[in-house]
Structures are given as structure tokens and as C-alpha cells.
Design an enzyme around this catalytic site. Structure first.
Site, PDB file in Angstrom:
ATOM      1  N   SER A 167       0.852  -1.184   0.000  1.00  0.00           N
ATOM      2  CA  SER A 167       0.000   0.000   0.000  1.00  0.00           C
ATOM      3  C   SER A 167       0.887   1.233   0.000  1.00  0.00           C
ATOM      4  CB  SER A 167      -0.897   0.016   1.237  1.00  0.00           C
ATOM      5  OG  SER A 167      -1.555   1.273   1.375  1.00  0.00           O
ATOM      6  N   TYR A 180      -2.525  -0.718   9.883  1.00  0.00           N
ATOM      7  CA  TYR A 180      -2.501  -1.098   8.467  1.00  0.00           C
ATOM      8  C   TYR A 180      -1.204  -0.638   7.814  1.00  0.00           C
ATOM      9  CZ  TYR A 180      -4.012  -1.440   3.583  1.00  0.00           C
ATOM     10  OH  TYR A 180      -4.106  -1.736   2.233  1.00  0.00           O
TER      11      TYR A 180
END
Length: 283
Positions: A167, A180
Site C-alpha cells: 500500500s 494497516y
């Protein structure tokens, strides 16, 4: 003597295409980016073991692909196959069992794509132990489990490609995404370290770092109809820039980047992190 990867590949019979005869395993293939990656690999002739914790998603994907195969006209490019497997990446024994089954049924794996991931948003100082542990169990330890199960065989054969879908949050702080972002940063660095250790065997390891992509995970963050526009325009209150290209990615955009990195034209690329975020991180 191990066969070094020189760009060409002679594999098991399969479809036609740039990946004909190669065998791939994709995690998190039940929906979103994982499903798009599985479709893209199969479209180029690879046989794909599509895995997900929930069997329904990958079974539907395999059925959809089988129906499309029957529709291929004479003279068209014949796709590879997609076989569904239920697999929880947080369970090391289950991962090894599925990898053993896949290699027994279809042959040694040439490609591994780590897509499985979860998002538990919340203020960094208020995350629960359970949310923190669950996020790392899937996003980081899951990558470790699959790579550990697949990499030795690739190294012994002197070829292979591993891609971890991370990401852009791994490189840019995000509000309410502490677990995350940290888990994705850890999995990205693990993948690069693995790539360094395996480089002399001919196995390549790379990372694709998507930005905002139109998936169920992304949509779960949208609380009102204006949310997609704020993603594109940016949100100063969240210290977030917008997307210079003016669009939210489609899962196929991420799959295209993965497809390139596992292909022969990328044979001299390893330990790299390719951001596919429309310029959102200004890199």
C-alpha cells in the site's frame, strides 16, 4: 544444477499467452485486487491457484473463468486455468498443506502474489490488541507464511517471481491507519529482504503499492456520497493529498502492474516497490 532464469520459460502445458505454462498462487483472490490479479494471470496463460480464507469467492471466480474459457472462439488466445482453494494465510500449517497440494496437482509454482489483507482503522493510540494482532497476522505474517512455503522450491529450480501487494500507506503516514500502514511497511521490507537473499538463485521479489482502489475495503471507508470526491481532491483535515490523475484506481490497474513484474520483460527487476496510486504520494 539449478536452472537460472534468463527470461524464457518452459513449463507445463497450459493456455497461450505471455505466461503460458506457468503456475501461480494468488492469496486474497476471492474479490477485489486479488480476483483481478488471478484473472490477469490466467488471461495470459498461467494456471492460477486462487486462494482465499472464504472458499465461496474463489469458487465463484473459478466458475466465472471456466465459463469464459468455453466462450473462446477458434483462433483466440486460450487462457490458463483457475483452481480455487480455501486457505487462511495466518495458519502456517494450512499454507504449507495447500502449497503441497497445488504443486502435486499442477506442478511447481513459478509465481506467488500476496494480496490477502485486512484493514482495521482507528486512532493509533487507541487500537485494541486484537485489531493490531489481526492486522499483522494477515498483512505481514501471512506474507511470511506463503513466501516461506514457496520460495525454497523456486530457489532450487533457479527461477520464480514473488510480488507482494502492499500500500502507498506504507510510505506515507495516514490518519487512523497506524496498524494497516505499519503492517504493509513490514511486509514490503520483508519482501525486499527476501529478494536480496534469493537474487543469486534467479528468484525475483517485488512490491506493488496501490493507492485508493475501488474495492470493498475502500468502499467500507466511505460514509457518504461525497467520499470518493474527497479522495480524489484530497482532505486537508486528514493531512491527505488528492490524486493528481483525478481518478480512483480500478483493481485491473493494480493487476496490470503485477502482471508486468512477473513477466519476462521485468526479468532484471527485483527488490523494487512500484507505486500505483495516480501520483497521490507525490513520488
Amino acid at each position: 544444477m539449478a536452472e537460472r532464469n534468463t527470461g524464457s520459460h518452459n513449463g507445463a502445458p497450459g493456455g497461450s499467452g505471455t505466461l503460458a505454462g506457468r503456475r501461480a498462487l494468488v492469496t486474497g483472490a476471492g474479490q477485489g485486487i486479488g480476483a483481478a490479479v488471478a484473472r490477469a494471470l490466467a488471461a495470459q496463460g498461467a494456471h492460477v491457484a486462487a486462494t482465499d480464507r472464504r472458499a465461496e469467492g474463489v469458487e465463484a471466480l473459478a466458475a466465472e473463468h471456466a465459463a469464459a474459457e468455453h466462450a473462446v472462439v477458434d483462433g483466440g488466445s486460450k487462457p490458463g486455468g483457475i483452481t480455487p482453494y480455501a486457505m487462511d494465510v495466518t495458519d502456517a500449517a494450512a499454507v504449507h498443506s495447500v502449497v503441497d497440494t497445488v504443486t502435486t496437482r499442477h506442478g511447481p509454482l513459478d509465481i506467488l502474489v500476496n494480496v490477502a489483507g485486512i484493514l482495521r482503522p482507528g486512532p493509533a493510540a487507541e487500537l485494541s490488541d486484537e485489531d493490531w494482532a489481526a492486522t499483522f497476522a494477515v498483512n505481514t505474517t501471512g506474507v511470511f507464511h506463503t513466501a516461506r512455503a514457496v520460495a525454497p522450491g523456486m530457489a532450487a529450480r533457479g527461477r520464480g517471481s514473488i510480488v507482494t501487494v502492499g500500500s502507498n500507506a506504507a510510505g506515507v503516514p495516514r490518519v487512523h491507519m497506524g496498524a494497516y500502514a505499519a503492517s504493509k511497511a513490514a511486509s514490503a521490507m520483508y519482501t525486499k529482504c527476501l529478494g536480496l537473499e534469493l537474487a543469486r538463485t534467479g528468484v525475483r521479489c517485488n512490491v506493488v503499492a496501490p493507492g485508493s482502489t475501488d474495492t470493498a475495503m475502500q468502499r467500507a471507508l466511505w460514509q457518504d456520497p461525497e467520499a470518493p470526491r474527497r479522495v480524489i481532491d484530497g482532505d486537508p483535515a486528514a493531512y491527505r493529498t488528492g490524486i493528481p490523475l483525478g481518478r480512483i484506481a480500478d483493481p485491473s490497474d493494480i493487476a496490470a502492474a503485477v502482471l508486468f513484474l512477473v513477466s519476462d520483460p521485468a526479468r532484471h527487476i527485483t527488490m523494487q516497490e512500484l507505486y500505483v496510486d495516480g501520483g497521490a504520494t507525490l513520488r
